[in-house]
Design a protein around this motif. Sequence first.
Motif, PDB file in Angstrom:
ATOM      1  N   CYS A 181      17.793   5.530   1.775  1.00  0.00           N
ATOM      2  CA  CYS A 181      17.104   4.523   2.586  1.00  0.00           C
ATOM      3  C   CYS A 181      17.290   3.095   2.052  1.00  0.00           C
ATOM      4  N   ASN A 182      17.936   2.971   0.893  1.00  0.00           N
ATOM      5  CA  ASN A 182      18.132   1.665   0.260  1.00  0.00           C
ATOM      6  C   ASN A 182      16.801   0.936   0.073  1.00  0.00           C
ATOM      7  N   LEU A 183      15.832   1.662  -0.477  1.00  0.00           N
ATOM      8  CA  LEU A 183      14.518   1.097  -0.740  1.00  0.00           C
ATOM      9  C   LEU A 183      14.172   1.252  -2.220  1.00  0.00           C
ATOM     10  N   PRO A 184      13.340   0.351  -2.744  1.00  0.00           N
ATOM     11  CA  PRO A 184      12.921   0.484  -4.145  1.00  0.00           C
ATOM     12  C   PRO A 184      11.949   1.636  -4.340  1.00  0.00           C
ATOM     13  N   CYS A 185      11.859   2.104  -5.576  1.00  0.00           N
ATOM     14  CA  CYS A 185      10.981   3.202  -5.958  1.00  0.00           C
ATOM     15  C   CYS A 185       9.688   2.652  -6.574  1.00  0.00           C
ATOM     16  N   ILE A 186       8.570   3.251  -6.231  1.00  0.00           N
ATOM     17  CA  ILE A 186       7.307   2.984  -6.919  1.00  0.00           C
ATOM     18  C   ILE A 186       6.996   4.226  -7.738  1.00  0.00           C
ATOM     19  N   ALA A 197       3.926  -1.132   3.504  1.00  0.00           N
ATOM     20  CA  ALA A 197       3.678   0.255   3.126  1.00  0.00           C
ATOM     21  C   ALA A 197       4.768   0.823   2.230  1.00  0.00           C
ATOM     22  N   GLY A 198       4.361   1.769   1.403  1.00  0.00           N
ATOM     23  CA  GLY A 198       5.285   2.667   0.728  1.00  0.00           C
ATOM     24  C   GLY A 198       5.035   4.067   1.253  1.00  0.00           C
ATOM     25  N   VAL A 199       6.055   4.898   1.270  1.00  0.00           N
ATOM     26  CA  VAL A 199       5.882   6.277   1.735  1.00  0.00           C
ATOM     27  C   VAL A 199       6.391   7.227   0.659  1.00  0.00           C
ATOM     28  N   GLY A 200       5.553   8.207   0.335  1.00  0.00           N
ATOM     29  CA  GLY A 200       5.947   9.140  -0.714  1.00  0.00           C
ATOM     30  C   GLY A 200       4.829  10.111  -1.037  1.00  0.00           C
ATOM     31  N   VAL A 201       5.100  10.965  -2.035  1.00  0.00           N
ATOM     32  CA  VAL A 201       4.162  12.014  -2.437  1.00  0.00           C
ATOM     33  C   VAL A 201       3.919  11.912  -3.943  1.00  0.00           C
ATOM     34  N   HIS A 202       2.678  11.676  -4.302  1.00  0.00           N
ATOM     35  CA  HIS A 202       2.234  11.567  -5.694  1.00  0.00           C
ATOM     36  C   HIS A 202       2.483  12.895  -6.416  1.00  0.00           C
ATOM     37  N   PRO A 203       2.726  12.857  -7.725  1.00  0.00           N
ATOM     38  CA  PRO A 203       2.972  14.119  -8.439  1.00  0.00           C
ATOM     39  C   PRO A 203       1.827  15.119  -8.338  1.00  0.00           C
ATOM     40  N   ASP A 212       0.852  -1.187   0.000  1.00  0.00           N
ATOM     41  CA  ASP A 212       0.000   0.000   0.000  1.00  0.00           C
ATOM     42  C   ASP A 212       0.892   1.242   0.000  1.00  0.00           C
ATOM     43  N   PRO A 213       1.047   1.909  -1.145  1.00  0.00           N
ATOM     44  CA  PRO A 213       1.903   3.099  -1.221  1.00  0.00           C
ATOM     45  C   PRO A 213       1.158   4.367  -0.816  1.00  0.00           C
ATOM     46  N   GLY A 214       1.836   5.244  -0.109  1.00  0.00           N
ATOM     47  CA  GLY A 214       1.273   6.542   0.212  1.00  0.00           C
ATOM     48  C   GLY A 214       1.300   7.476  -0.980  1.00  0.00           C
ATOM     49  N   CYS A 215       0.402   8.474  -0.950  1.00  0.00           N
ATOM     50  CA  CYS A 215       0.341   9.493  -2.008  1.00  0.00           C
ATOM     51  C   CYS A 215       0.636  10.890  -1.482  1.00  0.00           C
ATOM     52  N   ASP A 216       0.674  11.019  -0.163  1.00  0.00           N
ATOM     53  CA  ASP A 216       1.080  12.258   0.499  1.00  0.00           C
ATOM     54  C   ASP A 216       1.462  11.876   1.918  1.00  0.00           C
ATOM     55  N   LEU A 217       1.764  12.836   2.749  1.00  0.00           N
ATOM     56  CA  LEU A 217       2.207  12.495   4.099  1.00  0.00           C
ATOM     57  C   LEU A 217       1.126  11.752   4.876  1.00  0.00           C
ATOM     58  N   ALA A 218      -0.106  12.238   4.822  1.00  0.00           N
ATOM     59  CA  ALA A 218      -1.179  11.612   5.591  1.00  0.00           C
ATOM     60  C   ALA A 218      -1.434  10.176   5.150  1.00  0.00           C
ATOM     61  N   SER A 219      -1.493   9.945   3.838  1.00  0.00           N
ATOM     62  CA  SER A 219      -1.763   8.583   3.370  1.00  0.00           C
ATOM     63  C   SER A 219      -0.562   7.669   3.586  1.00  0.00           C
ATOM     64  N   ILE A 264       9.800   3.514  -1.399  1.00  0.00           N
ATOM     65  CA  ILE A 264       9.559   4.953  -1.483  1.00  0.00           C
ATOM     66  C   ILE A 264       8.586   5.167  -2.632  1.00  0.00           C
ATOM     67  N   GLY A 265       7.436   5.740  -2.321  1.00  0.00           N
ATOM     68  CA  GLY A 265       6.447   5.967  -3.359  1.00  0.00           C
ATOM     69  C   GLY A 265       5.031   5.804  -2.835  1.00  0.00           C
TER      70      GLY A 265
END
Length: 259
Positions: A122-127, A59-65, A35-42, A91-92
């Motif tokens: 962070c040595n994590l893959p990108c979504i 989880a993924g953590v990141g900010v959608h364009p 489940d990837p995040g799309c902003d800080l809250a998600s 990350i994503g």
Amino acid sequence: MLIDSHTHVDTERFDNDREAVIQAALAGGVTRMVDPGCDLASSQAALELARSHPGVIFAGVGVHPHEATTYTEEVEHQLRAMAAEPEVVAIGEFGLDYFRMLTPREVQRTVFCAHLKLARECNLPCIIHVRDAHDDVMELLRAHGQGLRGVFHCFSGDVAQAEECLGFEGFMLSFAGPLTKQGNALPDVARMAPLDRILVETDSPYLVPKPLKTRRNEPLFVRQTAEKLAEIRGMTLEEIAQVTTTNAIRLFRLGEKQA
């Protein structure tokens, strides 16, 4: 056994029956979900969901364009802190989206590069989310993404674009509901992509696959995309499930994250 490599079960469209949706997926053979995040809250919501479903949701953590203007130093600091948690495997989602242009192009590009830097630290893959922005994504990855790994989620391009994406050794292509529909080049992409470089996803609650008529996608329905991928490749569902599960475990290092 399938892995939904991209689902947004943290979103409000699942508020009334989230647990039932998760349990239905598990009962239907979808053993794990990212489940990837799309902003800080998600991103925070995805992390909490993963904590409450150890070994099942990651989880993924990141900010959608679309939300790139919300990316600040403080947001980056909080994403970095969350990325250190064992439930966070990517990350994503982040990327470039020039279709709706909800954020200025240069802001999107700057935030895209910030995510690449964060993934490296962070040595994590990108979504990675790409829509009508293939050339710019390739440019920025060549300049700033060498040596990273990740996935082009819900891949929507043609064979030439797929070949260019696969030129980045650590990256995979993920297929979603559009693979089940006509009028795109995805069947050709699915035929040419190396088996060890493909994933399946729902991007739920969006992109309901055919032949389903429901208005809301959910992780259980990753099976329909996997069945179509198996048909295109001349393989059984079980074979595609094994391949895509193995790939997801390798990319997100899920074997190291299970409770």
